[in-house]
Design an enzyme around this catalytic site. Structure first.
Site, PDB file in Angstrom:
ATOM      1  N   ASP A  33      26.505  33.456  39.151  1.00 60.32           N
ATOM      2  CA  ASP A  33      27.621  32.556  39.453  1.00 60.32           C
ATOM      3  C   ASP A  33      27.604  31.393  38.473  1.00 60.32           C
ATOM      4  O   ASP A  33      26.546  30.990  37.993  1.00 60.32           O
ATOM      5  CB  ASP A  33      27.523  32.027  40.895  1.00 60.32           C
ATOM      6  CG  ASP A  33      28.872  31.637  41.457  1.00 60.32           C
ATOM      7  OD1 ASP A  33      29.436  32.411  42.255  1.00 60.32           O
ATOM      8  OD2 ASP A  33      29.391  30.555  41.076  1.00 60.32           O
ATOM      9  N   ASP A  59      28.490  31.590  33.175  1.00 56.88           N
ATOM     10  CA  ASP A  59      29.954  31.651  33.137  1.00 56.88           C
ATOM     11  C   ASP A  59      30.306  33.024  32.564  1.00 56.88           C
ATOM     12  O   ASP A  59      29.978  33.311  31.405  1.00 56.88           O
ATOM     13  CB  ASP A  59      30.471  30.528  32.234  1.00 56.88           C
ATOM     14  CG  ASP A  59      31.992  30.544  32.104  1.00 56.88           C
ATOM     15  OD1 ASP A  59      32.634  31.551  32.467  1.00 56.88           O
ATOM     16  OD2 ASP A  59      32.537  29.533  31.615  1.00 56.88           O
ATOM     17  N   VAL A  60      30.958  33.872  33.358  1.00 59.45           N
ATOM     18  CA  VAL A  60      31.188  35.251  32.878  1.00 59.45           C
ATOM     19  C   VAL A  60      32.139  35.301  31.681  1.00 59.45           C
ATOM     20  O   VAL A  60      32.258  36.340  31.021  1.00 59.45           O
ATOM     21  CB  VAL A  60      31.702  36.195  34.008  1.00 59.45           C
ATOM     22  CG1 VAL A  60      30.664  36.367  35.102  1.00 59.45           C
ATOM     23  CG2 VAL A  60      33.037  35.729  34.568  1.00 59.45           C
ATOM     24  N   TYR A 151      47.400  34.896  36.866  1.00 68.14           N
ATOM     25  CA  TYR A 151      46.420  35.535  37.762  1.00 68.14           C
ATOM     26  C   TYR A 151      46.804  36.995  38.013  1.00 68.14           C
ATOM     27  O   TYR A 151      45.955  37.897  37.917  1.00 68.14           O
ATOM     28  CB  TYR A 151      46.392  34.741  39.073  1.00 68.14           C
ATOM     29  CG  TYR A 151      45.440  35.266  40.124  1.00 68.14           C
ATOM     30  CD1 TYR A 151      44.061  35.085  40.008  1.00 68.14           C
ATOM     31  CD2 TYR A 151      45.925  35.924  41.260  1.00 68.14           C
ATOM     32  CE1 TYR A 151      43.199  35.558  40.991  1.00 68.14           C
ATOM     33  CE2 TYR A 151      45.069  36.389  42.243  1.00 68.14           C
ATOM     34  CZ  TYR A 151      43.709  36.200  42.108  1.00 68.14           C
ATOM     35  OH  TYR A 151      42.850  36.676  43.074  1.00 68.14           O
TER      36      TYR A 151
HETATM   37  N1  NAD Z   1      40.223  35.007  49.108  1.00 67.73           N
HETATM   38  C1  NAD Z   1      41.338  35.696  48.948  1.00 67.73           C
HETATM   39  O1  NAD Z   1      42.276  35.616  49.759  1.00 67.73           O
HETATM   40  C2  NAD Z   1      41.491  36.590  47.749  1.00 67.73           C
HETATM   41  C3  NAD Z   1      42.693  37.278  47.598  1.00 67.73           C
HETATM   42  C4  NAD Z   1      42.848  38.129  46.512  1.00 67.73           C
HETATM   43  C5  NAD Z   1      41.805  38.304  45.621  1.00 67.73           C
HETATM   44  N2  NAD Z   1      40.653  37.612  45.792  1.00 67.73           N
HETATM   45  C6  NAD Z   1      39.587  37.840  44.813  1.00 67.73           C
HETATM   46  O2  NAD Z   1      38.347  37.980  45.480  1.00 67.73           O
HETATM   47  C7  NAD Z   1      37.294  37.547  44.607  1.00 67.73           C
HETATM   48  C8  NAD Z   1      36.396  36.581  45.352  1.00 67.73           C
HETATM   49  O3  NAD Z   1      37.156  35.417  45.672  1.00 67.73           O
HETATM   50  P1  NAD Z   1      36.732  34.451  46.870  1.00 67.73           P
HETATM   51  O4  NAD Z   1      37.930  34.304  47.713  1.00 67.73           O
HETATM   52  O5  NAD Z   1      35.444  34.889  47.424  1.00 67.73           O
HETATM   53  O6  NAD Z   1      36.587  33.097  46.021  1.00 67.73           O
HETATM   54  P2  NAD Z   1      35.450  31.976  46.011  1.00 67.73           P
HETATM   55  O7  NAD Z   1      36.073  30.872  45.232  1.00 67.73           O
HETATM   56  O8  NAD Z   1      34.952  31.729  47.384  1.00 67.73           O
HETATM   57  O9  NAD Z   1      34.282  32.660  45.166  1.00 67.73           O
HETATM   58  C9  NAD Z   1      34.414  32.888  43.793  1.00 67.73           C
HETATM   59  C10 NAD Z   1      33.070  32.642  43.141  1.00 67.73           C
HETATM   60  O10 NAD Z   1      33.211  32.941  41.754  1.00 67.73           O
HETATM   61  C11 NAD Z   1      32.532  31.943  41.008  1.00 67.73           C
HETATM   62  N3  NAD Z   1      33.119  31.854  39.667  1.00 67.73           N
HETATM   63  C12 NAD Z   1      34.347  31.391  39.333  1.00 67.73           C
HETATM   64  N4  NAD Z   1      34.503  31.417  38.001  1.00 67.73           N
HETATM   65  C13 NAD Z   1      33.352  31.920  37.483  1.00 67.73           C
HETATM   66  C14 NAD Z   1      32.905  32.158  36.169  1.00 67.73           C
HETATM   67  N5  NAD Z   1      33.678  31.879  35.110  1.00 67.73           N
HETATM   68  N6  NAD Z   1      31.673  32.687  35.988  1.00 67.73           N
HETATM   69  C15 NAD Z   1      30.866  32.948  37.054  1.00 67.73           C
HETATM   70  N7  NAD Z   1      31.246  32.701  38.333  1.00 67.73           N
HETATM   71  C16 NAD Z   1      32.474  32.198  38.542  1.00 67.73           C
HETATM   72  C17 NAD Z   1      32.727  30.674  41.798  1.00 67.73           C
HETATM   73  O11 NAD Z   1      31.775  29.682  41.450  1.00 67.73           O
HETATM   74  C18 NAD Z   1      32.598  31.182  43.234  1.00 67.73           C
HETATM   75  O12 NAD Z   1      31.258  31.116  43.670  1.00 67.73           O
HETATM   76  C19 NAD Z   1      37.980  36.958  43.383  1.00 67.73           C
HETATM   77  O13 NAD Z   1      37.973  37.918  42.352  1.00 67.73           O
HETATM   78  C20 NAD Z   1      39.391  36.701  43.851  1.00 67.73           C
HETATM   79  O14 NAD Z   1      40.328  36.695  42.794  1.00 67.73           O
HETATM   80  C21 NAD Z   1      40.464  36.771  46.828  1.00 67.73           C
END
Ligand code: NAD
Length: 247
Positions: A33, A59-60, A151
């Site tokens: 992360d 950072d990915v 996005y």
């Molecule tokens: N929550 C929703 O409703 C939803 C809906 C559609 C898609 N998603 C997708 O689900 C996945 C998880 O999202 P979530 O809701 O758990 O979000 P979240 O924000 O709770 O978790 C995302 C994590 O990714 C990490 N992150 C962000 N950018 C990064 C980077 N450049 N390098 C390394 N780590 C990084 C953040 O620090 C965080 O810990 C994502 O791919 C998101 O696009 C979520």
């Protein structure tokens, strides 16, 4: 089964729940992360629960850092046979207000970051003749969402990337599937709600036939199955764990 599972974005939300489910299946977990502090906390919680887990701050979007992080995972935990990519950035901006900097950052994290992690993990999987890749995409990549052109484009790309990986590696014991969430109760969703970017909760619920927003565990349970031994013939699929919102 005790394999090394890398979970990007593993410090929060969907990725955090996936780490817990995979640990319960006996895997060793590498929590990758950008936020090193929460990643350490997540890995610590997994260890408290009896799992082997390590946190890696990365950072990915940084290709060199992704490569060196996977090398560190190999040294610390062993070869990587399971990869789940959940790290992403999300936000709402009208198309004509998206800056090129914002556009580039979304592509770099969501699409190129996913590609970089898949590329870094594949050699271990090819060597083992066994691998499981699950990308967390988004319903936005299936349907498109207004004010999320950046996005949506990256998530559509993640879906196509996953299908292409599935076809290229299907003969080598490696599967690749994508889970496109619709609405899951996580910090990302809470942020969008607090920013006024989501419909009111009762409106959002009406958009979901199951009548509720998803939980991270809803996604994690399916992800754990996709990563299992039994799911070896399941590849190239986009599986909407979304309460019927997108079919
Ligand atoms: N929550 C929703 O409703 C939803 C809906 C559609 C898609 N998603 C997708 O689900 C996945 C998880 O999202 P979530 O809701 O758990 O979000 P979240 O924000 O709770 O978790 C995302 C994590 O990714 C990490 N992150 C962000 N950018 C990064 C980077 N450049 N390098 C390394 N780590 C990084 C953040 O620090 C965080 O810990 C994502 O791919 C998101 O696009 C979520």
């Amino acid at each position: 089964m005790n394999r090394v599972a890398v979970v990007t974005g593993g410090a929060s939300g969907v990725g955090l729940a996936i780490g817990r489910h995979l640990a319960r299946q006996g895997h060793r977990i590498a929590v990758l992360d950008r936020d090193g502090t929460t990643a350490e906390r997540a890995a610590g919680d997994l260890r408290d629960g009896g799992a082997e887990a390590q946190a890696f701050a990365v950072d990915v979007a940084d290709r060199a850092a992704v490569e060196s992080t996977f090398a560190a995972v190999r040294t610390g935990l062993g070869p990587v046979h399971v990869l789940v990519t959940s790290a992403a950035v999300s936000g709402f901006t009208p198309l004509d207000a998206i800056t090129w900097e914002e556009w580039d950052r979304y592509l770099a994290v969501n699409l190129s970051g996913t590609f970089a992690c898949i590329r870094a993990a594949l050699p271990d999987m090819v060597e083992a003749g066994w691998g499981r890749i699950v990308t967390i995409s988004s319903a936005a990549g299936q349907t498109g969402v207004a004010r999320q052109t950046h996005y949506s484009a990256t998530k559509g790309g993640v879906i196509a990337l996953t299908k292409a990986v599935a076809k290229e590696y299907a003969g080598r014991g490696i599967t690749a599937n994508s889970l496109p969430p619709f609405a899951v109760e996580t910090p990302m969703l809470a942020h969008a709600r607090d920013s006024g970017d989501l419909p009111a909760p009762e409106v959002l619920q009406r958009m979901i036939p199951a009548g509720r927003v998803g939980t991270p565990d809803d996604l994690a349970a399916t992800c754990a199955f996709l990563c299992s031994e039994e799911a070896g013939y399941l590849t190239g699929q986009v599986i909407g764990v979304n309460g019927g919102a997108v079919t």
